[in-house]
Every structure is written in structure tokens, then in C-alpha cells.
Write an enzyme that holds these catalytic residues in place. Structure first.
Site, short mmCIF file in Angstrom:
data_model
loop_
_atom_site.label_atom_id
_atom_site.label_comp_id
_atom_site.label_asym_id
_atom_site.label_seq_id
_atom_site.Cartn_x
_atom_site.Cartn_y
_atom_site.Cartn_z
N ASP A 107 0.82 -1.21 0.00
CA ASP A 107 0.00 0.00 0.00
C ASP A 107 0.85 1.26 0.00
OD1 ASP A 107 -2.65 1.34 0.40
OD2 ASP A 107 -1.71 1.99 2.26
N GLU B 123 1.09 -0.54 -5.14
CA GLU B 123 0.11 0.52 -5.36
C GLU B 123 0.91 1.82 -5.41
OE1 GLU B 123 -3.10 3.51 -3.82
OE2 GLU B 123 -1.70 2.56 -2.46
#
Length: 640
Positions: free
Chosen positions: A314, A367
Site C-alpha cells: 500500500d 500501489e
């Protein structure tokens, strides 16, 4: 060199070589070495904690009445900052914390950074736990590398376990989720499930992205063994499982990593480097060797111990840039005066190299929302070494285009075709994730323009375009049946709505797209290679038509993908193709089975010898309004 281990250590003490790699920042298997280790037979536990600036440390827990000093730990005399000791009365399942006395005499009660389990929030203590489990997924694990290779189909269903489905308002546990979710994903044809973070987190509303338990699964859905059962069951169904993992920041809750021993141990001391202004959280100090070992060990722990098939990392952009979410003067340049976080770059390269070396076949997906070069390129070529990267540019441009009233789309033709300018610069995943259906953005269906008919037709056309476009696929739960409302983490998906005809039609389409994507090599084998794609028509802005060929390896028939993104049907629309003969209509998003009107090409079209678009043959097609169609030549067709 990095230290490796296939399983958790059963040695009570932290060995000298472990300490060396820990302090070097290269240890990848600290679970079972630091933290709490149950003695064989359940007779007591051994505790090891890193708190170099503490003046005293003891273990407080259920077995000693939470009395500070009842079980003091001893500081090692080697300058490592390690404290360790025994608690003979401790037993499996009991809760505990560390009572840390700072250098100034302040007592702090901290959860174990290396705890294998935690209490159910809002309780915050760690729990003693054994991770023993009998796996039944050897077949999956032995063939995983081939299933997750660059030329394999990958269609990911992103899930928030607490709000996918509930039982009378209560969370489903992992074992119930395994059956229900497994059946759903298998029926829909997805190859993988991606779990939003299920590492322990104090605030449910953070969706797991404010992590405190980097080695502990959240207790909200059951025990560690329950999570293993979930993964084992999905593997037996042929479904991979990816975990969202958050090494970018951590919350400032008092029981967590923040100021762990009274000093900024895991985070940077300077708030210009150590505090995240956007998320009110702390940023890891990637330059501290012991912190890198902590994060490396966490990442590989989930892959090794829980058999996760990959990690989706993330907020990588927030790690890479020192000025991320900061104004001028609020950040510190690197040693060369730049904005790149060189320590984070080193950590990410080390992480990806460790996974590739120790767990071949496992994935690490970034990401990353900027144009940082080479995110999915090998480190020895100057890249970061990730397996794949989310294509955030494709997502933004595509949703913006599809959100336009079709009358304006002719002015934005390049917005939808632009992604093919850079589509093969990285190994991309095309994400329509949870971030696109929250914070007032509305659902995917709600973002489509027009009345109900046009909204559904646009959504079906979008999905057809997405599954035809190069790149692996990711769709957030609820999108597969066109949920009408925005996602909310309290409650569950609108399953009753999924049975309504228009929504059920979307679900049937997504299932058929997944099966077609897996069956047709041209749609996945060269996802990351420019040789696998060729435009046929991308400049007919007046009609808002896009047409391209997907190609596989030698011998694989090509697939023609055509999107008509106006509400006007097109008859006799001519597109050049490389092969003569019958081109079968494989998919039509306007089919009645999907909730469309059923306009189409009666199963296929014969190519004529009239050349078009640089090809010697062409098809005269009927293009339904707001639709995507796919065609494949019959096997006996031969190239010009």
C-alpha cells in the site's frame, strides 16, 4: 547475504547469527525469534523484545495479574538493545503486554511488535499463540509459480472481509467466509482474492490501513488457524489469495509502535520525516537497520506462514517521495538535494529481492500512483523489482471518460486511448478498487451518466473494455453486480439487489468475461508485451469507437475488441482484420442475458476481401449502443 528460515524458530533465545542479521537490516525471519515463544508442551513462554533506550522491561499478563516487575526481562550485554526472559506460568491464549520504563522513568504498556495474535479490539493486548496447522494445499503451492506467471490470466476480486457479507449484522468468521466467498469467487471466475489488510488494527474504520499487528491477524474474524483454514480452502478451489500489506506508516495509538521505548524507535524523530500529515500517522525509519529487519520479516512471514500468494504493498508513492503530502519547507531533501527517499528505495529493492529469492512464485504488487520509473523492472536494471504495479493513470482516465455524457466523449477520445502510450512500460494491474467507490464518489454504476438503461449499458461496456485492455484485472466487491450505492464498511453488500435482473445481468457478464479472459490466450499471454496489442481504430472520435487486436503467442488466434461508446447503434461499421473467414462473436455486452437489448451480429461475421485499416480483410459489423464486443477468427483461418 540474508538469513532465511522455512518455519518459525523453536529456539527460545535469539541466536548470535540472528542478532547479526537483525542489526544489519537483512533478517527476513524474526517471527519466533523476537516476541513471545511458547515452550514445548505449553509450559511457559520465552520473551524477547527490542527496546534499546528503556531503563527496565517486564512482562505483564493474565498469569501474573498484570503486575509490573513480576517477570522482569534482562538486558543483553552486547549493546543490541534486546531484553529477554522467561514466564514459566504463561500459557497458550493468555494476554500480555510489555511494561517498559523509559530512560526518564515513565512507564509504558506496549503490545508486542512481534505478537502472533492479539485481543479483540477495542482491547489492545497481545496473546500467546501457537501457529500449528495441517495444510492441504500442496498441489496449489507446487503449481503456484506457473499460475502467477506473467503470461497467466489474473483476475482479482478485492474484498473487505467485514463488509462482504454478515450474519444478522455480525462479522462472518474466516471459516464461514471460506465457504461462502470461495463459492462466489469460483462461480464468478476470478483467479484471485485480494484481502484489504487483515493485520491487526485498532480502528475498524481504517479498513486495516492503520496497522498495529505486523505479525498478528485481526481477531475480528477468528483465530490465526481460522485464517489459515480460509486460505487453505480457497487454494483447494484453485483460487489465489493476496494480502494488502502496509509498510508505509503506522498509527500513533499508545499501545503500538509509536515511541516504543520512550524514544522514536521505529519512526523518524523529525516530524518532517516521521509524521504523515495526510493520515496523522507515523512513518517508518527505513534507514534504521532493525526497522528494515522488522518489516522484511513481517512481509515474508505472511507469505511463508500463512501461504499468502502475494502482497499488495500500500501507498508506495508515500514511501518514495520525501515531499509526499508536504508543502515547501515541510520536508528534508536527501543527501543529494532531491525529493527521493533513498532509504525507502533501498528497502523496497531489498524486500522484492528477498521474496523472489526465498519464495519464488509469490507476487509483490505496488500501489504506486506516480510515474516513478521502473517500479516493476528488476533492481539490477535500475528498477524497484516489484512483480506488478497498479495502473492508476488508466483508472483515472477511464473513469473520467466513462463519467462523461456520451455527447461530449468525441472531444476526449485521446483520454481513453492514452493508456496504450505507456501500457508496456510496466507490468500493470488495471484496478477498479475500493478507493473508487468511497468518500462521496459513488458506486461504479452511480458514476455512469444517463438514465438507468444508459448507466447499466455504460458499466457493461466499461467492463468489456477493461477485460480486453492489456493488463491483469482487479475489481472491488460489489462491482461485479453493479451495486447501486457507494461502499460502506458498516453493513454488507446489497445482495438482494444482486438478484434484480439488471444487476444479475452485470454479474453474468463479469463471470463470462473472466471465463473468456482465461480461455483465450490472446487476452492474457502478452499482457505485458507490446507485441500483444495493435490498434485497429482509435481516431474515430465522432462515433466514439475504439477497436484493437489482442494477440497471443504463435498459433494463438487473435481477439478483436470493439467498443461503441455512444448510445447510437452503428450498422455496417467496417474494421480491418488480419485473417479471412468467419469471425465468431465471442462476447457482446448488449446481449439480453446481460440486460441489454440483444442487438448484435448473430454469432459472427464473415470477413470480406475489402481492405481496411492496413489489413487485407475487413468486417462489416453491427455495433450496439454503449457496448463492447469481442471477436475471434475460426481456427481454420490463415493469415495473409
Amino acid at each position: 547475504m540474508q538469513h532465511t528460515a522455512a518455519t518459525l524458530s523453536t529456539d527460545a533465545a535469539l541466536a548470535q547469527h540472528d542478532l547479526h542479521y537483525f542489526r544489519e537490516g537483512t533478517h527476513t525471519a524474526l517471527a519466533g525469534r523476537l516476541g513471545a515463544t511458547l515452550r514445548p508442551g505449553g509450559q511457559g513462554a520465552h520473551f524477547v523484545v527490542w527496546a534499546p533506550n528503556a531503563s527496565a522491561v517486564s512482562v505483564i499478563g493474565e498469569w501474573n495479574g498484570w503486575q509490573a516487575g513480576a517477570e522482569p526481562l534482562a538486558r543483553r550485554e552486547d549493546g543490541s538493545g534486546i531484553w529477554e526472559g522467561e514466564a514459566p506460568a504463561a500459557r497458550h491464549g493468555q494476554s500480555y503486554k510489555y511494561r517498559i520504563v523509559t530512560a526518564t522513568g515513565q512507564p509504558l504498556d506496549k503490545a508486542d511488535p512481534y505478537a502472533l495474535a492479539a485481543e479483540l479490539p477495542p482491547a489492545t493486548a497481545s496473546r500467546l499463540w501457537s501457529l500449528e496447522f495441517d495444510w492441504s494445499d500442496a498441489g496449489w503451492m507446487s503449481g503456484r509459480g506457473e499460475r502467477q506467471a506473467a503470461d497467466a490470466p489474473m483476475s482479482i476480486y478485492e474484498v473487505h472481509p467485514g463488509s462482504w457479507r454478515r450474519d444478522d449484522g455480525q462479522f462472518l468468521g474466516w471459516r464461514a467466509l471460506a465457504q461462502a466467498l470461495g463459492d462466489h469467487v469460483q462461480a464468478m471466475g476470478f483467479t484471485h482474492v485480494e484481502l484489504m489488510p487483515v493485520t491487526e488494527h485498532p480502528f475498524y474504520g481504517s479498513w486495516g490501513y492503520q496497522t498495529t499487528g505486523y505479525f498478528a491477524p485481526t481477531a475480528r474474524y477468528g483465530t490465526p488457524q481460522d485464517l489459515k483454514f480460509f486460505i487453505d480452502h480457497l487454494h483447494q478451489l484453485g483460487i489465489g489469495v493476496i494480502l494488502d500489506w502496509v509498510p508505509s506508516h503506522f498509527p500513533t495509538d499508545a499501545h503500538g509502535l509509536q515511541a516504543f521505548d520512550g524514544t522514536h524507535l521505529y519512526e523518524h524523530a523529525d516530524p518532517r520525516q516521521g509524521f504523515h500529515p495526510e493520515w496523522n500517522s507515523s512513518i517508518f525509519n527505513y534507514g534504521r537497520n532493525e526497522v528494515r529487519s522488522f518489516l522484511l520479516s513481517s512481509a515474508l512471514f505472511w507469505l511463508r506462514e500463512y501461504h499468502f500468494d502475494g502482497l499488495r504493498v500500500d501507498a508506495v508513492a508515500s514511501m518514495l517521495y520525501l515531499d509526499y503530502a508536504r508543502k515547501h519547507g515541510e520536508w528534508i531533501p536527501n543527501q543529494f538535494g532531491g525529493r527521493e527517499n533513498l532509504e525507502a528505495v533501498h528497502f523496497l529493492r531489498t524486500l522484492n529481492a528477498a521474496v523472489a529469492r526465498e519464495l519464488p512464485g509469490a507476487l509483490v504488487i505496488a500501489e504506486e500512483s506516480t510515474a516513478w520509473p521502473g517500479v516493476s523492472h528488476p533492481a539490477d536494471e535500475g528498477g524497484l523489482g516489484f512483480s506488478m504495479k497498479w495502473n492508476m493513470g488508466w483508472m483515472h482516465d477511464t473513469l473520467k471518460y466513462f463519467g462523461l455524457d456520451p455527447v461530449y466523449r468525441k472531444h476526449h477520445q485521446g483520454q481513453l486511448s492514452f493508456s496504450l502510450v505507456y501500457a508496456f512500460h510496466e507490468r500493470f494491474v488495471l484496478p477498479l478498487s475500493h478507493d473508487e467507490v468511497v468518500y462521496g464518489k459513488g458506486s461504479l454504476l452511480g458514476r455512469m451518466p444517463g438514465d438507468a438503461w444508459r448507466k447499466f449499458a455504460n458499466l457493461r461496456a466499461l467492463f468489456g473494455f477493461m477485460w480486453g485492455h492489456p493488463g491483469k484485472k482487479l475489481l472491488f466487491m460489489g462491482g461485479e453486480f453493479g451495486q447501486g450505492r457507494e461502499w460502506a464498511h458498516e453493513g454488507e453488500l446489497d445482495w438482494a439487489q444482486s438478484r434484480e435482473p439488471s444487476h444479475a445481468g452485470v454479474a453474468k457478464l463479469v463471470g463470462d468475461l473472466n471465463r473468456l479472459y482465461r480461455a483465450e490466450p490472446a487476452l492474457h499471454r502478452l499482457d505485458f508485451a507490446s507485441e500483444g496489442f495493435a490498434w485497429v481504430a482509435q481516431d474515430d472520435s465522432q462515433a466514439s469507437v475504439f477497436a484493437f487486436l489482442r494477440k497471443g503467442a504463435d498459433g494463438d488466434p487473435p481477439v478483436l475488441v470493439v467498443s461503441n461508446l455512444t448510445p447510437v447503434p452503428r450498422y455496417g461499421y467496417r474494421l480491418g482484420v488480419p485473417l479471412p473467414g468467419l469471425w465468431q462473436e465471442l462476447l457482446n455486452t448488449d446481449a439480453q442475458d446481460y440486460g441489454g437489448a440483444g442487438l448484435g451480429n448473430y454469432g459472427g461475421v464473415h470477413a470480406s476481401d475489402e481492405g481496411a485499416h492496413g489489413h487485407a480483410h475487413s468486417l462489416a459489423l453491427t455495433l450496439p449502443p454503449l457496448s463492447t464486443l469481442m471477436f475471434r477468427p475460426e481456427p481454420d483461418a490463415h493469415a495473409d
